[in-house]
Design an enzyme around this catalytic site. Sequence first.
Site, PDB file in Angstrom:
ATOM      1  N   HIS A 347       0.835  -1.202   0.000  1.00 29.65           N
ATOM      2  CA  HIS A 347       0.000   0.000   0.000  1.00 29.65           C
ATOM      3  C   HIS A 347       0.870   1.253   0.000  1.00 29.65           C
ATOM      4  O   HIS A 347       0.688   2.154  -0.835  1.00 29.65           O
ATOM      5  CB  HIS A 347      -0.900  -0.027   1.238  1.00 29.65           C
ATOM      6  CG  HIS A 347      -1.724   1.208   1.437  1.00 29.65           C
ATOM      7  ND1 HIS A 347      -3.078   1.244   1.198  1.00 29.65           N
ATOM      8  CD2 HIS A 347      -1.400   2.460   1.865  1.00 29.65           C
ATOM      9  CE1 HIS A 347      -3.545   2.448   1.457  1.00 29.65           C
ATOM     10  NE2 HIS A 347      -2.531   3.209   1.875  1.00 29.65           N
ATOM     11  N   GLU A 348       1.814   1.338   0.939  1.00 31.13           N
ATOM     12  CA  GLU A 348       2.604   2.557   1.064  1.00 31.13           C
ATOM     13  C   GLU A 348       3.483   2.799  -0.161  1.00 31.13           C
ATOM     14  O   GLU A 348       3.576   3.922  -0.663  1.00 31.13           O
ATOM     15  CB  GLU A 348       3.465   2.498   2.333  1.00 31.13           C
ATOM     16  CG  GLU A 348       2.678   2.448   3.628  1.00 31.13           C
ATOM     17  CD  GLU A 348       1.662   3.575   3.758  1.00 31.13           C
ATOM     18  OE1 GLU A 348       1.838   4.632   3.129  1.00 31.13           O
ATOM     19  OE2 GLU A 348       0.674   3.387   4.479  1.00 31.13           O
ATOM     20  N   HIS A 351       1.684   4.297  -3.105  1.00 27.23           N
ATOM     21  CA  HIS A 351       1.510   5.747  -3.112  1.00 27.23           C
ATOM     22  C   HIS A 351       2.631   6.402  -3.924  1.00 27.23           C
ATOM     23  O   HIS A 351       2.407   7.401  -4.623  1.00 27.23           O
ATOM     24  CB  HIS A 351       1.515   6.293  -1.692  1.00 27.23           C
ATOM     25  CG  HIS A 351       0.189   6.196  -0.993  1.00 27.23           C
ATOM     26  ND1 HIS A 351      -0.966   6.738  -1.512  1.00 27.23           N
ATOM     27  CD2 HIS A 351      -0.157   5.626   0.188  1.00 27.23           C
ATOM     28  CE1 HIS A 351      -1.973   6.511  -0.672  1.00 27.23           C
ATOM     29  NE2 HIS A 351      -1.516   5.831   0.362  1.00 27.23           N
ATOM     30  N   GLU A 371      -6.116   6.530  -2.664  1.00 30.19           N
ATOM     31  CA  GLU A 371      -6.099   5.539  -1.586  1.00 30.19           C
ATOM     32  C   GLU A 371      -6.499   4.153  -2.091  1.00 30.19           C
ATOM     33  O   GLU A 371      -5.899   3.143  -1.713  1.00 30.19           O
ATOM     34  CB  GLU A 371      -7.040   5.971  -0.464  1.00 30.19           C
ATOM     35  CG  GLU A 371      -6.380   6.758   0.642  1.00 30.19           C
ATOM     36  CD  GLU A 371      -5.270   5.981   1.332  1.00 30.19           C
ATOM     37  OE1 GLU A 371      -5.523   4.869   1.843  1.00 30.19           O
ATOM     38  OE2 GLU A 371      -4.132   6.483   1.367  1.00 30.19           O
ATOM     39  N   HIS A 433      -9.796   7.938   2.843  1.00 33.65           N
ATOM     40  CA  HIS A 433      -9.746   6.536   3.238  1.00 33.65           C
ATOM     41  C   HIS A 433     -11.126   5.885   3.173  1.00 33.65           C
ATOM     42  O   HIS A 433     -11.232   4.652   3.168  1.00 33.65           O
ATOM     43  CB  HIS A 433      -9.164   6.392   4.641  1.00 33.65           C
ATOM     44  CG  HIS A 433      -7.745   6.870   4.753  1.00 33.65           C
ATOM     45  ND1 HIS A 433      -7.431   8.183   4.972  1.00 33.65           N
ATOM     46  CD2 HIS A 433      -6.571   6.201   4.666  1.00 33.65           C
ATOM     47  CE1 HIS A 433      -6.108   8.323   5.018  1.00 33.65           C
ATOM     48  NE2 HIS A 433      -5.567   7.130   4.843  1.00 33.65           N
TER      49      HIS A 433
END
Length: 531
Positions: A347-348, A351, A371, A433
Amino acid sequence: MNRSALFAAATAVATTTALGLTSATTATGAPTAAPLPTPAAAVARAKAAVGDNLAGLKATAADAFAVRDVIVDKSGATHVRMDRTIGGLKVLGGDVVVHQAADGAWKGASVTLTKSANVDRTPKVSIATATGKALAKGQKAEGKPALVIEARKGAPRLAYLVTTTGTQADGTPSHITTTIDALTGAKLVSEQHIETATGDGQSLYSGTVPLDTTAATGGFTLTDPARGNGFTGDANNKTESILCQLFGFGCIVPTKFTDADNHWGTGANADRATAAVDAHYGAATTFDYYKNTHGRNGIFNDGKGVPSRVHYGSNYVNAFWDGKQMTYGDGDNVMAGPLVSIDVAGHEMSHGVTSATANLTYSGESGGLNEATSDIFGTLVEFYSNKAADPGDYYIGERIMKDRPALRYMDKPSKDGKSADCWSSGVGNLDVHYSSGVANHFAYLLAEGTGPKTIGNLPHNGSTCNNTSLTGIGHDKLGKIWYRALTVYMTTSTNYAQARTATLNAATDLYGASSPERAAVAATWTAVSVN
């Protein structure tokens, strides 16, 4: 600082000998132990045997042998490894291992040569020409080429051994030796000598995992030379000062983890290296997912790795991407444990991919898409990892959460109590989110369709906003469509309606305008009220 968080704001060669006893008999008939030959004795008798066995070694009187290694078995048998030269020139591929019984009897030799390497040793190609033939783009020559006899490929021949250095495509240093035929100028054998150190670690969430590391004083560091030297460091429970956030100085300098034997962590959080194992493995797996699935060479497609910091703050219940690195908190062990699971890492880092491509603005509908992109690819990285300890599923953060089954649920986003299942005109007013729920729902339905399923040992049950039934096209195709839409068609302010168009264009490019995949994309967007 552009910060995207998971939560809403809240060498020497050793000589080896083996001990053992053999039985001998004295004049009186009592058994005694015969001493094993020493390495020096093994070398002496092997050298003595060479001259009597030239034919078996594919050698002539011109061949000379130098000992490189000795092994003495428990039985007393010996195995002496030797390198070969002829006329003072190294014979590459001419090495041998001489095998002798405990009593010195010849038991043969390991030899790869099939004929004598005693070839003419007068070159016809210049050193400059040989060097030019060996150099690749971005490489430079190191030292002076040496004449050798190349016997590793085809018939033995005189060659120049040229050493070049530079950087590999993924950012790893390069140190290549290349042999060039000294008679014809043909390139013969190239060999890369930079090798990554492969260790392993006991992670919190993924079981035992492989780790690429770098040799350093005192052992190894969690620096990944196979993936652009991305490294994992210890933030030592510090947090960034306001000066760092505003002006970029006074920032945390993480401590690099080191380990003597390249076996990292214990699987328990008491060992600070354990969370680092998860983060390092997550960074590597995400890098590999993008490279092997989408042909993307690193987050910024430049072959460079990015740093990961673990143990950030005290009881910090979040993880974030700040535009250049990943940072993971330890959690508070009430809401969540350390936030270093594989889907969080994916996920990170995703980004970063988004910021380097569509750069979706982190607010409104585009922020929800930003997101969701990280949730989608974090999930796909988890599938790609394929670890029994943390199998692929469509729950986000299911391994880290303590007070609930997961942080988010892609099959039915509203199960978290705040996320949107279906698009409405006000969805862009939600925290990103929670507005991400519409795209997460779309992604799940496109991949898996409707109806109850068990995926990754967890219950899933997708339903639509228009009461239709859908058949999924699989998560691999979902990933290809979303990646192409993100990198080719989405822009900074793409909203949900435009995301529909972007993914339809991507499906058309990949599978055709009349394909079932494109039809599935259209039907799935309609199923979450994006028309």
